[in-house]
Design an enzyme around this catalytic site. Structure first.
Site, PDB file in Angstrom:
ATOM      1  N   ASP A   1       0.837  -1.192   0.000  1.00  0.00           N
ATOM      2  CA  ASP A   1       0.000   0.000   0.000  1.00  0.00           C
ATOM      3  C   ASP A   1       0.879   1.252   0.000  1.00  0.00           C
ATOM      4  O   ASP A   1       1.942   1.257  -0.619  1.00  0.00           O
ATOM      5  CB  ASP A   1      -0.936  -0.043   1.216  1.00  0.00           C
ATOM      6  CG  ASP A   1      -2.284   0.582   0.939  1.00  0.00           C
ATOM      7  OD1 ASP A   1      -2.340   1.816   0.806  1.00  0.00           O
ATOM      8  OD2 ASP A   1      -3.291  -0.149   0.852  1.00  0.00           O
TER       9      ASP A   1
ATOM     10  N   HIS B   1      -3.599   6.012   3.218  1.00  0.00           N
ATOM     11  CA  HIS B   1      -4.432   4.837   2.934  1.00  0.00           C
ATOM     12  C   HIS B   1      -3.898   3.578   3.601  1.00  0.00           C
ATOM     13  O   HIS B   1      -4.647   2.800   4.195  1.00  0.00           O
ATOM     14  CB  HIS B   1      -4.501   4.636   1.424  1.00  0.00           C
ATOM     15  CG  HIS B   1      -5.394   3.527   0.972  1.00  0.00           C
ATOM     16  ND1 HIS B   1      -4.956   2.244   0.772  1.00  0.00           N
ATOM     17  CD2 HIS B   1      -6.714   3.514   0.661  1.00  0.00           C
ATOM     18  CE1 HIS B   1      -5.956   1.490   0.353  1.00  0.00           C
ATOM     19  NE2 HIS B   1      -7.041   2.234   0.280  1.00  0.00           N
TER      20      HIS B   1
ATOM     21  N   SER C   1     -11.793  -1.584  -0.416  1.00  0.00           N
ATOM     22  CA  SER C   1     -10.469  -1.559   0.225  1.00  0.00           C
ATOM     23  C   SER C   1     -10.589  -1.984   1.679  1.00  0.00           C
ATOM     24  O   SER C   1      -9.862  -2.860   2.160  1.00  0.00           O
ATOM     25  CB  SER C   1      -9.869  -0.149   0.170  1.00  0.00           C
ATOM     26  OG  SER C   1      -9.442   0.194  -1.112  1.00  0.00           O
TER      27      SER C   1
END
Length: 516
Positions: free
Chosen positions: A102, A140, A320
């Protein structure tokens, strides 16, 4: 469809991010043994807007900017998927490593505890600057890692950073990260049994030849359960995102659990991708207004202040989040039943999922994840998957879909990685299959990272300047703080600076958008 260009660079905005990154994450993994090959979804209450995630589509969920949207806390999520039923029995995911590929992981909340996060090599464009290496400048990755930790409090997270503050990453970086995870899965202290990928590209290349699909399949066949977000296109695009299109891995859609543990009132989030007649999500998991750890000073945190729940948490919705929930659930299941193979894990997860009422199979797959049931059920007799295997001999460029990273308006295109090295699938694919694509710090013929463990992370390596499509950027140093002659100081790339369409066929600017 016009391609989407994603420029990238390092920001000079140090602020809170620099403060976070001054403290090294403490990891427990000792040096690797000699000879080891080394080395980003349903209807959401409130306004959902998208922040550009990554060129590789590290698909950030929509960030819930409506302050009246009730956040779904991770205790409710764990209750809903049944992992907290297993915690009193000692099954918390302990000893299980979950690799999160990520935008990095910030040492906030439980992620700052000793041994909770192990830093793999930083393969992002920020990895050459100490203040940014491994740090989550985008926000994120920390949100995903926080979800994993909330569902599986005993598991450790292996931080594989590939995306920058602007979310920029190329598919070659993600493939390299997956290959590194496979090569190091059994290193002392690692025990990587789960790989979490909350992203997808809009590639339409068949999974049977796609390099990204081959990378996740190689991880799968080497004993790692790969969990991938299905996408956030709802019914507007008749396919899941890549590599969720690969039927071997676990593709996850997003469910709105209405802030209750019971599945009786659940619905599949309208934004959750429905896939195609031949490939849908396998299961759904909580993915609406999930409150997880925020990264102060990160791009999404700055862009969406009203999505903050409090000083520590941030709300987000998407497949996600659902994928991260599932990855944590699988970690708990594997501690409870360590002999399970990836195929058996998938068979159990599908067989024990709780069907949602009045919801078609194309939306929900087999239903909502139920880890408590999976921990007790018998493995289905026909658990071995017989899908056609990916050869990995397809195009790297096709795997990118319609988006490309760009430096000084020069896009990275064609059959080459970020180092400018030629992509030769006939050479790479069998190495990936064998888990041998990394040799020391070298991948695809070029040194990407150091090959030693240096106490808290894998050693970095100074990248040399390379050429993209014949145009050189060798005059720029990978170790500096300015890229391609442009400074990203104070620049928010939400709403301007982006061209073309998103990875999933929708605009990233000013709209609710789909993501993994």
């Amino acid at each position: 469809m016009a391609g989407r260009k994603i420029r990238w660079g390092l920001s000079r905005r140090v602020g809170a991010i620099a403060a976070l990154t001054t403290a090294s994450l403490v990891a427990t993994a000792p040096p690797a043994s000699a000879g080891l090959l080394g080395s980003l979804l349903g209807t959401v209450t409130g306004t959902v807007t998208g922040v550009v995630d990554s060129t590789l589509g590290i698909l950030t969920p929509g960030w819930d900017d409506n302050a009246t949207t009730p956040p779904v806390h991770l205790s409710t999520v764990a209750d809903a998927v049944g992992t907290n039923d297993l915690w009193p029995r000692g099954f918390t995911g302990k000893t299980i490593g979950v690799a999160v590929v990520d935008s990095g992981v910030a040492p906030v909340g439980v992620l700052g505890e000793p041994g909770k996060v192990v830093n793999g090599p930083d393969l992002s464009f920020e990895g050459q600057t100490a203040a940014y290496a491994h740090a989550d400048t985008f926000g994120h990755g920390t949100h995903m890692a926080g979800i994993v930790a909330g569902v599986a409090p005993g598991a450790h997270v292996v931080n594989m950073k590939v995306a920058t503050r602007e979310g920029a990453a190329d598919v070659s970086q993600v493939i390299a990260a997956i290959d590194w995870v496979v090569a190091h899965r059994n290193d002392p202290g690692m025990n990587i049994r789960v790989l979490s990928l909350s992203y997808g590209t809009d590639s339409v290349q068949p999974y049977q030849v796609d390099p990204l699909a081959h990378a996740v399949e190689s991880a799968w066949r080497n004993g790692i359960v790969v969990v991938v977000s299905g996408g956030n296109d709802g019914t507007t695009r008749g396919t899941l995102t890549n590599p969720a299109t690969d039927p071997h891995v676990i593709a996850v859609g997003a469910a709105d659990i209405k802030n209750t543990p019971s599945a009786s009132d659940d619905v599949v989030a309208p934004f959750s991708s429905r896939g195609s007649a031949s490939r849908t999500v396998d299961v759904v998991a909580p993915g609406v207004s999930i409150a997880s750890l925020r990264t102060p000073g990160s791009t999404i945190d700055d862009a969406h202040p009203t999505a903050r729940v409090d000083d520590r948490y941030f709300r987000g919705s998407g497949s996600s989040q659902a994928a991260a929930v599932t990855a944590g659930g699988v970690a708990v299941l594997l501690q409870a039943r360590p002999s399970l193979t990836p195929d058996k894990v998938k068979a159990l997860v599908r067989a024990t999922a709780t069907p949602l009422a009045n919801t078609d199979a194309r939306s929900q797959g087999r239903g909502r994840l139920n880890v408590a049931a999976a921990a007790q059920a018998s493995v289905p007799y026909a658990s071995t998957q017989l899908w056609t295997r990916s050869s990995g001999t397809g195009s790297l460029e096709a795997s990118r879909g319609t988006s490309h990273v760009a430096a000084d308006d020069i896009e990275l295109r064609g059959e080459q990685d970020i180092m400018g090295s030629p992509w030769v699938p006939a050479t790479w694919a069998p190495l990936a299959t064998a888990g041998a694509a990394w040799t020391g710090g070298t991948w695809n013929g070029v040194e990407w990272t150091g090959s030693c463990w240096c106490g808290t992370s894998w050693a970095s390596s100074t990248w040399s300047g390379k050429s993209w499509t014949g145009k050189s950027w060798t005059g720029k140093s990978w170790t500096g703080d300015e890229w391609a002659g442009k400074s990203w100081t104070g620049k928010s790339w939400t709403g301007d600076g982006w061209t073309g369409k998103s990875w999933t066929g929708k605009s990233w600017t000013g709209k609710s958008w789909t993501s993994g």
